[in-house]
Design a protein around this motif. Structure first.
Motif, mmCIF file in Angstrom:
data_model
loop_
_atom_site.group_PDB
_atom_site.id
_atom_site.type_symbol
_atom_site.label_atom_id
_atom_site.label_comp_id
_atom_site.label_asym_id
_atom_site.label_seq_id
_atom_site.Cartn_x
_atom_site.Cartn_y
_atom_site.Cartn_z
ATOM 1 N N LYS A 205 0.824 -1.191 -0.099
ATOM 2 C CA LYS A 205 -0.153 -0.117 0.053
ATOM 3 C C LYS A 205 0.750 1.277 0.011
ATOM 4 O O LYS A 205 0.555 2.356 -0.594
ATOM 5 C CB LYS A 205 -0.833 -0.078 1.334
ATOM 6 C CG LYS A 205 -2.072 -0.934 0.985
ATOM 7 C CD LYS A 205 -2.953 -0.464 -0.065
ATOM 8 C CE LYS A 205 -4.159 -1.426 -0.275
ATOM 9 N NZ LYS A 205 -4.941 -1.389 -1.270
ATOM 10 N N GLU B 62 1.355 2.382 -6.158
ATOM 11 C CA GLU B 62 0.049 2.838 -6.354
ATOM 12 C C GLU B 62 -1.039 1.898 -6.284
ATOM 13 O O GLU B 62 -2.127 1.728 -5.600
ATOM 14 C CB GLU B 62 -0.164 3.979 -7.134
ATOM 15 C CG GLU B 62 -1.734 4.462 -7.290
ATOM 16 C CD GLU B 62 -1.862 5.522 -8.548
ATOM 17 O OE1 GLU B 62 -2.907 6.064 -8.507
ATOM 18 O OE2 GLU B 62 -0.856 5.681 -9.222
ATOM 19 N N ASP B 63 -0.783 0.738 -7.310
ATOM 20 C CA ASP B 63 -1.591 -0.298 -7.434
ATOM 21 C C ASP B 63 -0.695 -1.588 -8.055
ATOM 22 O O ASP B 63 -0.340 -1.670 -9.000
ATOM 23 C CB ASP B 63 -2.746 -0.061 -8.835
ATOM 24 C CG ASP B 63 -3.694 -0.953 -8.847
ATOM 25 O OD1 ASP B 63 -3.523 -2.118 -8.417
ATOM 26 O OD2 ASP B 63 -4.644 -0.764 -9.647
ATOM 27 N N SER C 120 0.311 -2.993 -11.647
ATOM 28 C CA SER C 120 1.896 -2.840 -11.858
ATOM 29 C C SER C 120 2.479 -4.206 -11.991
ATOM 30 O O SER C 120 3.405 -4.293 -12.880
ATOM 31 C CB SER C 120 2.749 -2.045 -10.725
ATOM 32 O OG SER C 120 2.048 -0.857 -10.223
ATOM 33 N N TRP D 97 7.536 -3.842 -3.675
ATOM 34 C CA TRP D 97 6.225 -3.884 -3.502
ATOM 35 C C TRP D 97 5.299 -4.620 -2.601
ATOM 36 O O TRP D 97 4.362 -4.685 -2.603
ATOM 37 C CB TRP D 97 5.642 -4.079 -4.838
ATOM 38 C CG TRP D 97 6.055 -3.072 -5.890
ATOM 39 C CD1 TRP D 97 6.673 -2.137 -6.043
ATOM 40 C CD2 TRP D 97 6.007 -3.198 -7.533
ATOM 41 N NE1 TRP D 97 7.278 -1.503 -7.178
ATOM 42 C CE2 TRP D 97 6.799 -2.266 -8.173
ATOM 43 C CE3 TRP D 97 5.431 -4.132 -8.271
ATOM 44 C CZ2 TRP D 97 7.197 -1.945 -9.367
ATOM 45 C CZ3 TRP D 97 5.485 -4.175 -9.702
ATOM 46 C CH2 TRP D 97 6.156 -2.986 -10.301
#
Length: 312
Positions: A143, A147-148, A152, A195
């Motif tokens: 998070k 962003e997403d 991604s 991520w």
């Protein structure tokens, strides 16, 4: 970054003044600042707690939240990550007006990589489809750092597929799918680690070739099979001729063997076709009759010549 801060604190025996609170979860660093939020933040927090007490027990409907076993909740208070990491599974509490939370699903997710037109190393254009399986290993990094993460990861999977297959020949792509999948999985896992995403598996779903190339490969395979068939037939003929030569040598050693073989042949013919019997006649026997016939014809010719000479 985390190693540098820890080394500084160990060497100087006191916290780094520039360190605002770095925490690591699953190898990913994120910030939880310990600076004072300010007077306005205290006022908003006090008012929020006052409203909770004033509207009790109705305020519990807004304060109590539940996440499932496969979910985690990342809570932000006044825009800052709340200490303690992600909450869940089960019940957790939030303060209305100042707290916000985001749910993250920890289950394995699969998606199809759209068909990619790829030019291989041997200059052949193919269309390749793949399937990627991934899961979120660090909800906070998923998070905070991207962003997403889902979108991604999908874009990165398509790019990695093109980059990996572009360095392989067509024969390698068709025969070494397991090694290609392992290479893609390792590349994706390294790229998505910041991520908080763990790529578990990558599979090559389909490889589509142009129609003309399929026809050319089919013709090549057919020609190769015909060539192998001719070679096998030639080898069979060679072995059969050797076997016949050995059988002839064995029969030649014993005249009775030839007669027995002849009798076996007659028996086989009589069993299949009773009205037809082939009787081989030795050439030596016929040659005697042919010589006698030639001698008689020669004498007759001579007698005719003598008669003609006497008439003259």
């Amino acid at each position: 970054m985390t190693k540098t801060v820890d080394t500084y604190e160990k060497q100087n025996n006191h916290p780094n003044p520039n360190h605002s609170g770095k925490h690591s979860d699953g190898g990913v660093s994120y910030s939880t600042s310990t600076d004072s939020p300010g007077l306005c933040a205290f006022i908003l927090t006090f008012i929020s707690y006052l409203l909770i007490v004033a509207t009790f027990p109705f305020s519990l409907c807004l304060c109590i939240k539940v996440v499932q076993e496969y979910e985690r909740a990342v809570i932000f208070r006044l825009g800052r990550l709340l200490k303690g990491g992600a909450k869940g599974p089960g019940i957790f509490f939030i303060v209305p007006c100042i707290d916000s939370y985001r749910k993250v699903d920890l289950r394995t997710v699969s998606f199809d990589v759209p068909p990619q037109e790829i030019l291989t190393r041997d200059s052949v254009t193919i269309s390749v489809e793949a399937v990627v399986y991934y899961r979120v290993s660090d909800p906070i990094a998923a998070k905070n750092n991207v962003e997403d993460f889902s979108h991604s990861t999908r874009l990165l999977a398509a790019t990695t597929l093109r980059n990996v297959l572009g360095t392989r020949n067509l024969a390698e792509i068709l025969s070494e799918r397991e090694s290609i999948s392992a290479t893609m999985q390792s590349s994706l896992d390294d790229a998505t680690d910041p991520w908080g995403v763990k790529v578990e598996r990558v599979e090559i779903k389909d490889v589509r070739l142009p129609v003309q190339l399929q026809r050319a490969m089919a013709a090549e395979a057919e020609a190769a099979r015909e060539a192998r068939a001719k070679v096998i037939a030639a080898e069979g003929e060679q072995r059969a001729s050797r076997a016949l030569k050995e059988a002839a040598d064995v029969i030649n050693e014993s005249p009775a063997a030839l007669q027995l073989r002849y009798m076996q042949t007659l028996n086989a013919i009589s069993a299949e076709k009773n009205s037809t019997i082939i009787f081989p006649l030795p050439i030596d026997l016929l040659s005697q009759y042919m010589k006698n016939g030639n001698n008689k014809s020669g004498k007759n010719r001579k007698s005719k010549k003598d008669l003609l000479s006497d008439d003259e």
